[in-house]
Write a protein that holds these residues in place. Sequence first.
Motif, PDB file in Angstrom:
ATOM      1  N   ILE A 110      40.270  87.189  69.630  1.00  0.00           N
ATOM      2  CA  ILE A 110      40.693  88.231  70.562  1.00  0.00           C
ATOM      3  C   ILE A 110      42.206  88.084  70.790  1.00  0.00           C
ATOM      4  O   ILE A 110      42.716  86.973  70.919  1.00  0.00           O
ATOM      5  CB  ILE A 110      39.891  88.146  71.889  1.00  0.00           C
ATOM      6  CG1 ILE A 110      40.242  89.317  72.783  1.00  0.00           C
ATOM      7  CG2 ILE A 110      40.086  86.826  72.611  1.00  0.00           C
ATOM      8  CD1 ILE A 110      39.281  89.503  73.939  1.00  0.00           C
ATOM      9  N   ALA A 155      32.141 100.435  68.735  1.00  0.00           N
ATOM     10  CA  ALA A 155      31.420  99.843  69.870  1.00  0.00           C
ATOM     11  C   ALA A 155      31.634 100.670  71.136  1.00  0.00           C
ATOM     12  O   ALA A 155      30.751 100.756  71.984  1.00  0.00           O
ATOM     13  CB  ALA A 155      31.881  98.402  70.083  1.00  0.00           C
ATOM     14  N   ARG A 156      32.806 101.297  71.251  1.00  0.00           N
ATOM     15  CA  ARG A 156      33.048 102.169  72.414  1.00  0.00           C
ATOM     16  C   ARG A 156      32.176 103.410  72.338  1.00  0.00           C
ATOM     17  O   ARG A 156      31.588 103.836  73.331  1.00  0.00           O
ATOM     18  CB  ARG A 156      34.525 102.601  72.455  1.00  0.00           C
ATOM     19  CG  ARG A 156      35.356 101.613  73.177  1.00  0.00           C
ATOM     20  CD  ARG A 156      36.825 101.827  72.986  1.00  0.00           C
ATOM     21  NE  ARG A 156      37.478 100.607  73.415  1.00  0.00           N
ATOM     22  CZ  ARG A 156      37.981 100.414  74.620  1.00  0.00           C
ATOM     23  NH1 ARG A 156      37.956 101.374  75.500  1.00  0.00           N
ATOM     24  NH2 ARG A 156      38.527  99.246  74.955  1.00  0.00           N
ATOM     25  N   ARG A 169      36.871  84.884  77.508  1.00  0.00           N
ATOM     26  CA  ARG A 169      36.799  85.800  76.361  1.00  0.00           C
ATOM     27  C   ARG A 169      37.087  85.067  75.051  1.00  0.00           C
ATOM     28  O   ARG A 169      36.420  85.285  74.043  1.00  0.00           O
ATOM     29  CB  ARG A 169      37.783  86.951  76.528  1.00  0.00           C
ATOM     30  CG  ARG A 169      37.310  87.937  77.558  1.00  0.00           C
ATOM     31  CD  ARG A 169      38.068  89.235  77.474  1.00  0.00           C
ATOM     32  NE  ARG A 169      37.527  90.184  78.432  1.00  0.00           N
ATOM     33  CZ  ARG A 169      37.296  91.466  78.172  1.00  0.00           C
ATOM     34  NH1 ARG A 169      37.573  91.951  76.996  1.00  0.00           N
ATOM     35  NH2 ARG A 169      36.806  92.259  79.091  1.00  0.00           N
TER      36      ARG A 169
HETATM   37  C1  LIG Z   1      31.795  93.959  77.008  1.00  0.00           C
HETATM   38  C2  LIG Z   1      32.621  95.200  76.751  1.00  0.00           C
HETATM   39  C3  LIG Z   1      32.011  96.405  77.428  1.00  0.00           C
HETATM   40  C4  LIG Z   1      34.018  94.936  77.367  1.00  0.00           C
HETATM   41  O1  LIG Z   1      34.835  96.042  77.097  1.00  0.00           O
HETATM   42  P1  LIG Z   1      36.431  95.928  77.125  1.00  0.00           P
HETATM   43  O2  LIG Z   1      36.961  97.318  77.052  1.00  0.00           O
HETATM   44  O3  LIG Z   1      36.844  95.100  78.297  1.00  0.00           O
HETATM   45  O4  LIG Z   1      36.830  95.116  75.830  1.00  0.00           O
HETATM   46  P2  LIG Z   1      36.914  95.661  74.303  1.00  0.00           P
HETATM   47  O5  LIG Z   1      35.682  96.397  73.942  1.00  0.00           O
HETATM   48  O6  LIG Z   1      38.195  96.387  74.129  1.00  0.00           O
HETATM   49  O7  LIG Z   1      36.899  94.328  73.473  1.00  0.00           O
HETATM   50  C5  LIG Z   1      38.067  93.540  73.410  1.00  0.00           C
HETATM   51  C6  LIG Z   1      37.798  92.363  72.528  1.00  0.00           C
HETATM   52  O8  LIG Z   1      36.787  91.537  73.099  1.00  0.00           O
HETATM   53  C7  LIG Z   1      36.122  90.873  72.060  1.00  0.00           C
HETATM   54  N1  LIG Z   1      34.675  91.130  72.197  1.00  0.00           N
HETATM   55  C8  LIG Z   1      34.063  92.313  72.483  1.00  0.00           C
HETATM   56  N2  LIG Z   1      32.730  92.131  72.530  1.00  0.00           N
HETATM   57  C9  LIG Z   1      32.508  90.837  72.273  1.00  0.00           C
HETATM   58  C10 LIG Z   1      31.339  90.046  72.192  1.00  0.00           C
HETATM   59  N3  LIG Z   1      30.146  90.586  72.386  1.00  0.00           N
HETATM   60  N4  LIG Z   1      31.460  88.730  71.905  1.00  0.00           N
HETATM   61  C11 LIG Z   1      32.673  88.189  71.701  1.00  0.00           C
HETATM   62  N5  LIG Z   1      33.823  88.886  71.774  1.00  0.00           N
HETATM   63  C12 LIG Z   1      33.738  90.189  72.054  1.00  0.00           C
HETATM   64  C13 LIG Z   1      36.650  91.450  70.741  1.00  0.00           C
HETATM   65  O9  LIG Z   1      37.639  90.612  70.224  1.00  0.00           O
HETATM   66  C14 LIG Z   1      37.281  92.747  71.163  1.00  0.00           C
HETATM   67  O10 LIG Z   1      38.313  93.122  70.293  1.00  0.00           O
HETATM   68  C15 LIG Z   1      32.778  95.474  75.241  1.00  0.00           C
HETATM   69  O11 LIG Z   1      33.555  94.499  74.666  1.00  0.00           O
HETATM   70  C16 LIG Z   1      31.443  95.551  74.525  1.00  0.00           C
HETATM   71  O12 LIG Z   1      30.758  96.540  74.621  1.00  0.00           O
HETATM   72  N6  LIG Z   1      31.120  94.493  73.758  1.00  0.00           N
HETATM   73  C17 LIG Z   1      29.873  94.417  73.026  1.00  0.00           C
HETATM   74  C18 LIG Z   1      30.008  95.114  71.714  1.00  0.00           C
HETATM   75  C19 LIG Z   1      30.650  94.271  70.682  1.00  0.00           C
HETATM   76  O13 LIG Z   1      30.059  93.354  70.194  1.00  0.00           O
HETATM   77  N7  LIG Z   1      31.939  94.591  70.342  1.00  0.00           N
HETATM   78  C20 LIG Z   1      32.627  93.919  69.285  1.00  0.00           C
HETATM   79  C21 LIG Z   1      32.579  94.741  68.021  1.00  0.00           C
HETATM   80  S1  LIG Z   1      32.234  93.786  66.608  1.00  0.00           S
END
Ligand SMILES: CC(C)(COP(=O)(O)OP(=O)(O)OC[C@H]1O[C@@H](n2cnc3c(N)ncnc32)[C@H](O)[C@@H]1O)[C@@H](O)C(=O)NCCC(=O)NCCS
Length: 447
Positions: free
Chosen positions: A228, A253-254, A375
């Motif tokens: 991240i 994912a969004r 994170r």
């Molecule tokens: C928990 C959520 C809602 C948080 O949203 P938010 O806007 O704050 O963060 P965003 O989506 O921009 O993610 C930012 C970074 O967090 C890290 N991250 C996101 N999800 C995860 C996870 N499940 N495990 C580890 N790292 C993660 C990634 O590096 C990503 O680039 C979102 O991250 C989510 O829906 N995660 C689950 C889906 C997923 O696995 N996404 C990763 C795609 S491979």
Amino acid sequence: MLSSRQPTSLILALSDLVPRLTQSGVATCPNRGLSQVLAENPYHFVSYLLHCREKSSRKRKRSLEGNPDFLDFISLSVVVETHSCLDLAPRPRRPHLGQEALDSCLNSCTRKAIVIHAPNPSRFIRRLLLFVSPIGATSLSATAPPPPPPLQLFARRRRRSSLVHKNTGQKEAASNSSEEAVVYVKSEDDFFYQLSSWSFRFPLHTQQLASHERGCVEMRIVGLTGGIASGKSTVSNLFKSHGILVVDADLVARDVLKKGTGGWKKTVAAFGEDILQENGQVDRPKLGRIVFSDPDKRQLLNRLLAPYISSGIFWEILKLWLKGCKVIVLDIPLLFEAKMDKWTKPIIVVWVDPETQLQRLMARDRTSVEDARNRIQAQMPLDVKITQADIVIDNTGSLEELNERFQKVVVQVTKPLTWTEFALSRQGALVAFISVFVGVIICRKAL
Ligand SMILES: CC(C)(COP(=O)(O)OP(=O)(O)OC[C@H]1O[C@@H](n2cnc3c(N)ncnc32)[C@H](O)[C@@H]1O)[C@@H](O)C(=O)NCCC(=O)NCCS
Ligand SMILES: Nc1ncnc2c1ncn2[C@@H]1O[C@H](COP(=O)(O)OP(=O)(O)OP(=O)(O)O)[C@@H](O)[C@H]1O
């Protein structure tokens, strides 16, 4: 984390092993050195050792099997693995192996399995063992005779039967001499992966691409990953500026979490309406705080969304394939954790040093140190990721330096495709179809 609670014997055993591992070439960490990884974060160190063990080629493993360092390394990483799984468990009510039990592990561990002497194995340990080794756990009790060693498991996985017999003898000896319950733990990496908080699977499998180069043209799927805030999106933008299309897993994912979608419904059902904003959309920062501070909840969210994310990515790839794109980049933060690396070649990992990563994450997301750390720790350590990379981009320096490094990468990525890549391309599929069609017509005419 391990650092504050780990028994001294474990630290000593680990640091004692470092020079031997490095000298014998069993495990090295080219960027920073194993000792530094150990000093910074023993948990990362353990995952790194496990990874090295997993990644050793069969030939290399065979040549190392007589090497005492390698054998120690295998045994020790299993002990550490077990210890860390138990000791790192976030819930305080989960028990962990105490100093005595751990010392006993270290002393009695055999080469391919470890023997845990646990006088009163708790329910958690039983369940854990049931999970990792059904054979070992079914007959586990303080008074019952020890379970039969999982011979088949090892015999099936390891070809060298001599090692199996050697272990068997040791296990039997251990079981006869002790009145305590003796548990055999299978030394498989799944153990670590499945128990760790960041591991989950997307239900998609594809063929591994060949690495040898041949000269032809069509589609290549490049994997782009990292930690991240390590700079994946920054690198993605550089690809885009070179006309290379990028599939961004974060955007997919969004989409799957938008109001009214299947992912949204499942998430709301599991986490409750508290995670919604007034307009019914998911409050992402709020959900983020929940899942990044609780591994169980994160795994739950991963499980719920994984099928939607993987199929979303699949459709994006298909669209680009139909358009005839030659090179596409899959920007997937959890490429390895989700086992999607098998789809992609080459795999690019964007690396930064841990301090820079933390600072950039806090600056970008305006989060507290604690949130940022949560994170970062939710993902596979970057030092482990780089060992699985074909190309590593060090993004610790300035944007100019990154740009310079990127120029070399883009040349590598746009090289001619391999035959396998060609066969998987739209043009390859067309060629295959026409060949079969022509073949059938010729055969029919000949009859
Ligand atoms: C928990 C959520 C809602 C948080 O949203 P938010 O806007 O704050 O963060 P965003 O989506 O921009 O993610 C930012 C970074 O967090 C890290 N991250 C996101 N999800 C995860 C996870 N499940 N495990 C580890 N790292 C993660 C990634 O590096 C990503 O680039 C979102 O991250 C989510 O829906 N995660 C689950 C889906 C997923 O696995 N996404 C990763 C795609 S491979
Ligand atoms: N070489 C660099 N020098 C200075 N700042 C940088 C550099 N590379 C990236 N950044 C900054 O670091 C932050 C994180 O970068 P970026 O958003 O590209 O990371 P990411 O890996 O895509 O993160 P995520 O996993 O959250 O999607 C951004 O604010 C970005 O502008």
